[in-house]
Design a protein around this motif. Structure first.
Motif, mmCIF file in Angstrom:
data_model
loop_
_atom_site.group_PDB
_atom_site.id
_atom_site.type_symbol
_atom_site.label_atom_id
_atom_site.label_comp_id
_atom_site.label_asym_id
_atom_site.label_seq_id
_atom_site.Cartn_x
_atom_site.Cartn_y
_atom_site.Cartn_z
ATOM 1 N N SER A 106 0.952 -1.235 0.010
ATOM 2 C CA SER A 106 0.152 -0.096 0.064
ATOM 3 C C SER A 106 0.865 1.177 -0.238
ATOM 4 O O SER A 106 2.087 1.227 0.630
ATOM 5 N N LEU A 107 0.465 2.305 -0.443
ATOM 6 C CA LEU A 107 1.302 3.381 -0.713
ATOM 7 C C LEU A 107 0.494 4.713 -1.207
ATOM 8 O O LEU A 107 -0.557 4.520 -1.390
ATOM 9 N N SER A 108 1.045 5.932 -0.855
ATOM 10 C CA SER A 108 0.379 7.203 -1.058
ATOM 11 C C SER A 108 1.463 8.346 -1.264
ATOM 12 O O SER A 108 2.571 8.121 -0.989
ATOM 13 N N ILE A 109 1.173 9.323 -2.191
ATOM 14 C CA ILE A 109 2.154 10.161 -2.629
ATOM 15 C C ILE A 109 1.554 11.513 -2.437
ATOM 16 O O ILE A 109 0.391 11.638 -2.998
ATOM 17 N N SER A 110 2.128 12.655 -1.840
ATOM 18 C CA SER A 110 1.574 13.835 -1.916
ATOM 19 C C SER A 110 2.803 14.838 -2.228
ATOM 20 O O SER A 110 3.538 15.347 -1.180
ATOM 21 N N GLY A 111 2.885 15.600 -3.185
ATOM 22 C CA GLY A 111 3.995 16.391 -3.392
ATOM 23 C C GLY A 111 5.230 15.562 -3.486
ATOM 24 O O GLY A 111 5.621 14.832 -4.150
ATOM 25 N N ASP A 112 6.174 16.385 -2.534
ATOM 26 C CA ASP A 112 7.515 15.681 -2.463
ATOM 27 C C ASP A 112 7.812 14.636 -1.362
ATOM 28 O O ASP A 112 8.905 14.497 -0.907
ATOM 29 N N TYR A 132 6.575 3.419 6.099
ATOM 30 C CA TYR A 132 7.970 4.222 5.767
ATOM 31 C C TYR A 132 7.734 5.587 4.963
ATOM 32 O O TYR A 132 6.998 5.544 4.024
ATOM 33 N N VAL A 133 8.138 6.872 5.528
ATOM 34 C CA VAL A 133 8.071 7.920 4.914
ATOM 35 C C VAL A 133 9.279 8.424 4.156
ATOM 36 O O VAL A 133 10.189 8.187 4.679
ATOM 37 N N PHE A 134 9.055 9.053 2.934
ATOM 38 C CA PHE A 134 10.165 9.449 2.023
ATOM 39 C C PHE A 134 10.031 10.667 1.720
ATOM 40 O O PHE A 134 8.867 11.193 1.552
ATOM 41 N N GLU A 135 10.994 11.426 1.356
ATOM 42 C CA GLU A 135 10.895 12.915 0.890
ATOM 43 C C GLU A 135 12.037 13.239 0.032
ATOM 44 O O GLU A 135 13.047 12.482 0.047
ATOM 45 N N ARG A 136 11.618 13.912 -0.622
ATOM 46 C CA ARG A 136 12.682 14.348 -1.913
ATOM 47 C C ARG A 136 13.418 15.653 -1.436
ATOM 48 O O ARG A 136 12.960 16.439 -0.803
ATOM 49 N N ASP A 137 14.791 15.420 -1.540
ATOM 50 C CA ASP A 137 15.620 16.652 -1.124
ATOM 51 C C ASP A 137 15.525 17.276 -2.328
ATOM 52 O O ASP A 137 16.139 17.065 -3.732
ATOM 53 N N PRO A 138 15.174 18.819 -2.466
ATOM 54 C CA PRO A 138 15.512 19.581 -3.577
ATOM 55 C C PRO A 138 17.023 19.948 -4.152
ATOM 56 O O PRO A 138 16.888 20.330 -5.209
ATOM 57 N N GLN A 139 17.687 19.814 -3.197
ATOM 58 C CA GLN A 139 19.119 19.904 -3.497
ATOM 59 C C GLN A 139 19.571 18.982 -4.545
ATOM 60 O O GLN A 139 20.512 19.456 -5.330
ATOM 61 N N THR A 140 19.599 17.895 -4.140
ATOM 62 C CA THR A 140 19.815 16.741 -4.839
ATOM 63 C C THR A 140 19.191 15.876 -5.646
ATOM 64 O O THR A 140 19.550 15.273 -6.555
ATOM 65 N N ASP A 141 17.859 16.318 -5.693
ATOM 66 C CA ASP A 141 16.616 15.610 -6.561
ATOM 67 C C ASP A 141 16.767 14.226 -6.362
ATOM 68 O O ASP A 141 16.237 13.109 -6.986
#
Length: 339
Positions: A106-112, A132-141
């Motif tokens: 199961s998963l979900s995405i919202s923005g970064d 598990y929560v993942f986030e996008r680093d805007p500096q390294t993408d």
């Protein structure tokens, strides 16, 4: 549209839809893209879950053999606005890989930000699954794991992370209850991200109905201050329920606002967007052709049935409503058996 599930083994077909109006029969225009899985191993369950937010699509492969059988992974794709193609940009796995975790079920995405559940235990067991929560680093993408949320429950409430739904800095996680023996219902947890980046439990939601109304906690959907959670009777061939919850901004408390009974489905699919909620009933309608019901929250705060959606040509046992997704203006409804 966030919660679009697909049961495929090797690839996903992604349709970008336009010209769909809720309740209006007519042709839907779609641009179709086939997204292949780079791992061609049979049984990797690529497409066990999918979510889309804007130009990003997240696809689970919950049986992929990362560090052992059924460890699981998730793949992130982005759309190129120039040529409209979709390209893989990340492969997401937990820091600690464990065989049999079924990461990506199961998963979900919202923005970064993305949330991916590892839910390996049989639904009727109390299991220490995790989200598990993942986030996008805007500096390294690049996308990195920033948090792991484990079950806070001590009482019997079934398998944790049965479903996840993310909306910005708020997260809904459900537990499955006991769908086999109907001995106990599950729960739904609301988490919020604080300024320090920690995810804190804000509420534990349970349904007011008895087990004869459904086993609470199968699937949930979240949008802002509103949430819906399903309660299915599963394989007992009896209708289940859907619960509506709302957050009171004055008290920051979540309370049940309504229970809708008589939902004819085994695995009830729901989605919510603003003041609208869409409920799939794959065993509803004449000859179990399936249907979906659209509810709207009026100015008084009451959730009322606005429309019943059915396919132009209802197929016997067509399972229309097996999966629903809704963004407030467009509805996407799938029928498994009439594919």
């Amino acid at each position: 549209m966030d919660r679009l599930l697909a049961r495929c083994s090797r690839w996903i077909i992604l349709a970008l839809l336009s010209g769909i109006f809720v309740g209006t029969p007519g042709a839907a225009h779609a641009q179709i893209f086939k997204i292949p899985h780079p791992d061609t191993t049979a049984g990797n369950a690529f497409g066990a879950s999918v979510a889309i937010d804007g130009d990003r699509a997240l696809i689970g492969a919950s049986a992929e053999n990362i560090c052992g059988p059924n460890a699981g992974a998730a793949y992130l794709f982005e759309r190129n606005p120039n040529d409209e193609t979709w390209a893989r940009v990340a492969r997401l796995t937990p820091r600690t890989c464990v065989a049999g975790d079924f990461f990506g079920r199961s998963l979900s995405i919202s923005g970064d930000r993305a949330v991916i559940a590892a839910s390996g235990a049989f639904p009727s067991r109390n299991a220490s699954n995790a989200a598990y929560v993942f986030e996008r680093d805007p500096q390294t993408d690049t996308w990195e794991q920033v948090a792991k949320i484990s079950s806070p429950g001590k009482a019997e409430e079934g398998s944790f992370a049965s479903s996840v739904s993310l909306d910005g800095e708020r997260l809904l996680i459900t537990t499955s209850g006991d769908p086999i023996r109907h001995a106990y219902s599950g729960a739904a947890y609301i988490y919020e991200r604080n300024d320090a980046g920690r995810w804190l439990q804000k509420a534990r939601l349970t349904g007011s109905g008895s087990l004869s109304s459904g086993v609470f906690g199968g699937t949930g959907a979240l949008d802002g201050d509103y949430a819906v959670v399903t309660a299915s009777m599963y394989y007992s061939e009896k209708p289940g329920s859907v619960y509506f919850f709302e957050r009171d901004p004055a008290t920051d408390r979540w309370q049940e606002a309504k229970r809708i009974g008589g939902i004819e489905d085994i695995f009830i699919s729901v989605d919510i967007a603003g003041r609208f909620a869409l409920i799939g009933q794959s065993k509803g309608g004449a000859h179990e052709s399936g249907l979906a019901t659209l509810y709207e929250r009026d100015d008084s705060g009451a959730w009322k049935l606005r429309q019943t959606l059915m396919p132009r040509v209802p197929y016997k046992s067509g399972a229309f409503g097996s999966v629903v997704s809704f963004d407030g203006e467009n509805a996407l409804i799938a029928g498994y058996d009439e594919q």
